[in-house]
Design an enzyme around this catalytic site. Structure first.
Site, PDB file in Angstrom:
ATOM      1  N   SER A   2       1.346  -5.307   4.047  1.00 11.74           N
ATOM      2  CA  SER A   2       3.043  -5.071   3.690  1.00 11.74           C
ATOM      3  C   SER A   2       4.125  -6.591   2.367  1.00 11.74           C
ATOM      4  CB  SER A   2       3.765  -5.604   5.435  1.00 11.74           C
ATOM      5  OG  SER A   2       2.368  -6.287   6.052  1.00 11.74           O
ATOM      6  N   SER A  30       1.291  -9.474  10.428  1.00  9.17           N
ATOM      7  CA  SER A  30       0.557  -9.024   9.343  1.00  9.17           C
ATOM      8  C   SER A  30      -1.171  -8.554   9.756  1.00  9.17           C
ATOM      9  CB  SER A  30       1.040  -8.430   8.250  1.00  9.17           C
ATOM     10  OG  SER A  30      -0.397  -7.926   7.768  1.00  9.17           O
ATOM     11  N   CYS A  82       0.887  -1.097   0.239  1.00 11.66           N
ATOM     12  CA  CYS A  82       0.288   0.203  -0.209  1.00 11.66           C
ATOM     13  C   CYS A  82       1.039   1.087   0.210  1.00 11.66           C
ATOM     14  CB  CYS A  82      -1.092  -0.011   1.415  1.00 11.66           C
ATOM     15  SG  CYS A  82       0.166  -0.126   2.806  1.00 11.66           S
ATOM     16  N   THR A 113      -6.682   0.795  11.361  1.00 15.15           N
ATOM     17  CA  THR A 113      -6.991   1.055   9.941  1.00 15.15           C
ATOM     18  C   THR A 113      -6.884  -0.002   9.045  1.00 15.15           C
ATOM     19  OG1 THR A 113      -3.991   0.811  10.039  1.00 15.15           O
ATOM     20  CG2 THR A 113      -5.282   3.034  10.194  1.00 15.15           C
ATOM     21  N   ASN A 147      -3.384  -6.908   8.874  1.00 14.44           N
ATOM     22  CA  ASN A 147      -4.453  -6.941   7.449  1.00 14.44           C
ATOM     23  C   ASN A 147      -4.286  -8.012   6.364  1.00 14.44           C
ATOM     24  OD1 ASN A 147      -2.991  -6.511   4.688  1.00 14.44           O
ATOM     25  ND2 ASN A 147      -1.292  -5.074   6.317  1.00 14.44           N
ATOM     26  N   GLU A 166       0.394  -0.855  16.231  1.00 11.55           N
ATOM     27  CA  GLU A 166      -0.741   0.646  16.001  1.00 11.55           C
ATOM     28  C   GLU A 166      -1.531   1.116  16.509  1.00 11.55           C
ATOM     29  OE1 GLU A 166      -3.074   0.119  12.165  1.00 11.55           O
ATOM     30  OE2 GLU A 166      -4.253   1.836  13.043  1.00 11.55           O
ATOM     31  N   HIS A 174       3.536   1.876  11.315  1.00  6.88           N
ATOM     32  CA  HIS A 174       2.424   1.458  12.484  1.00  6.88           C
ATOM     33  C   HIS A 174       2.757   2.972  13.467  1.00  6.88           C
ATOM     34  CE1 HIS A 174       4.155  -2.237  11.792  1.00  6.88           C
ATOM     35  NE2 HIS A 174       3.170  -2.947  10.578  1.00  6.88           N
ATOM     36  N   HIS A 193       5.636  -5.168   8.897  1.00  6.28           N
ATOM     37  CA  HIS A 193       5.080  -6.403   9.676  1.00  6.28           C
ATOM     38  C   HIS A 193       5.988  -7.788   8.181  1.00  6.28           C
ATOM     39  CE1 HIS A 193       2.738  -5.530  12.899  1.00  6.28           C
ATOM     40  NE2 HIS A 193       3.844  -6.240  13.307  1.00  6.28           N
TER      41      HIS A 193
END
Lengths: 274, 274
Positions: B258, B214, B12, B158, B216, B122, B70, B36
């Site tokens: 990531s 990670s 991202c 997020t 996400n 984060e 983060h 991560h």
């Protein structure tokens, strides 16, 4: 057949306050119906000569005017000042609150979304403070068809169901970067709904007593029907139908926030005679 | 077997930016893992001598320090200033935003509720700005057990699922008078989740490539499993198991924010050899 009254029902704080104001100000006129119960507004007319004006044009200059519990539109309030200085504000404080929130959110640049019925006087009043981007939605699918800004403030008509309000909010949250949500559903509405829901779970027939144009009364009917399919809305004892109660074991009764105690008692006594 | 990559996946904006900052600052040290993904942080170490310090105590005075994507806790940021003045902030701007919101909402008297994993860096960072009444909840039942003030502000880690965030908000709305909801789920997370969900509906086996720590990446796995039960999380090609793909027609691939492109390519090429 047993008869059981919901633990919370009938006159709320705002309605009691409005009626007291009307009784203390005989010979005045209310702009629109003071509360959504024609039997009670008839009583105020017969005993206290408090009549109803359908619009400002019907009000004679200098007359004492009572603002209804549902509040009025901003521009109507301004015009009223041109006709008379003798104004008593019976707007329910729980309705004044969303009016103030709508005005402030609009000033802070939020788009105001009102969950409610756009033809209801309370909603018309709140909308008049909410600025030009404001919208009124009655259901989630209406919201889906509406354009939305990034920053939105959601408020509710005071008499709506909390479940539907929260589910509408869920849609907004997904579409907007910032959503300010004001739970403006009044406690009396909430308590009456919870008590009616609980009673409907044990009753095999339910009566909701109240005005057929009363938002919170109609809401109660819709809630009890979820758990008790034999549920009826009546304005008074004359509308009762003996057939509804044949073979029933428990009749639950609830009443809207604008339903006076004497009407509930009349209905209950008629049932006892069956 | 066909192989299809999700239309949105992998690096991202915030991760790309952080890696560029690290590559442009060789011989620096990151406080915690920059992103991560251990394969990528190993690459940064081997090619750019960017190492990882587990705590401030491991950082030699005056050393150039990169703050991870983060973000870090407020008090750690302050302590860092005592060790070095050479600080490069690679905190993702989408993480800086909830930090600022948390700080402001706390100042305005709202109780801050963070939807996220309290052990994730984060969330620890955002929480450190959110004041003493703030709470972190990972699920609706945790929220139900928590005491809440009348005015609450909800923000999200997020990388969380928008569906779960909105459903948590629904609970808050019912319990609080005013709820301010900030949808701080980043667009990349949202786009990656939507693309993975769409691909999982047509695939009969799904691979999610990314770090096992990670957030996400784990979220992506949980989403694709809803539509494709044969879904696997791998950090790289060495973890692939030939048996997963026997008799399958379409293998979908997605990757965490990531996960570098070269790892996705390696996985894809290994699959082609099967």
């Amino acid at each position: 057949m047993l008869i059981k009254l919901a633990t919370n029902c009938g006159f709320c704080f705002g309605v009691k306050r409005a009626i007291r104001l009307a009784e203390n100000n005989p010979n005045s006129v209310t702009l629109g119906e003071l509360i959504h119960n024609s039997k009670e507004t008839d009583r105020l007319k017969n005993r206290f000569a408090v009549s109803i004006a359908r619009s400002i044009d019907e009000i004679e200059s200098g007359k004492k005017v009572i603002i209804r519990t549902h509040g009025i539109e901003k521009k109507v309030r301004e015009r009223l000042g041109e006709v008379t200085n003798d104004v008593i504000d019976a707007t329910c404080p729980f309705v004044t609150k969303p009016q103030r929130i709508a005005e402030q959110m609009n000033q802070e640049g939020y788009q105001v979304v009102i969950f409610g019925d756009k033809t209801h006087p309370e909603v018309k009043g709140v909308l008049s403070y909410a600025g030009k981007d404001a919208i009124v939605v009655a259901a989630a699918d209406e919201l889906r068809r509406s354009g939305l800004k990034d920053r939105v403030a959601l408020i509710s008509q005071t008499t709506k169901s909390i479940e539907k309000f929260a589910s509408l909010a869920e849609d907004l949250i997904k579409r907007c970067k910032e959503t300010r949500i004001y739970n403006t559903i009044c406690n009396a509405t909430f308590d009456n709904q919870e008590a009616a829901r609980a009673l409907a779970k044990e009753a095999d027939v339910m009566l909701i007593v109240g005005g057929k144009n009363s938002s919170n009364t109609k809401q109660l009917l819709s809630i009890v029907k979820e758990d008790c399919s034999d549920s009826y809305l009546v304005e008074g004892k004359d509308e009762l139908d003996r057939a509804w109660f044949e073979g029933k074991k428990l009749c639950g009764i609830s009443a809207g926030a604008s339903t006076p105690h004497w009407i509930i008692e009349e209905v209950k006594n008629s049932l006892l005679e069956f």
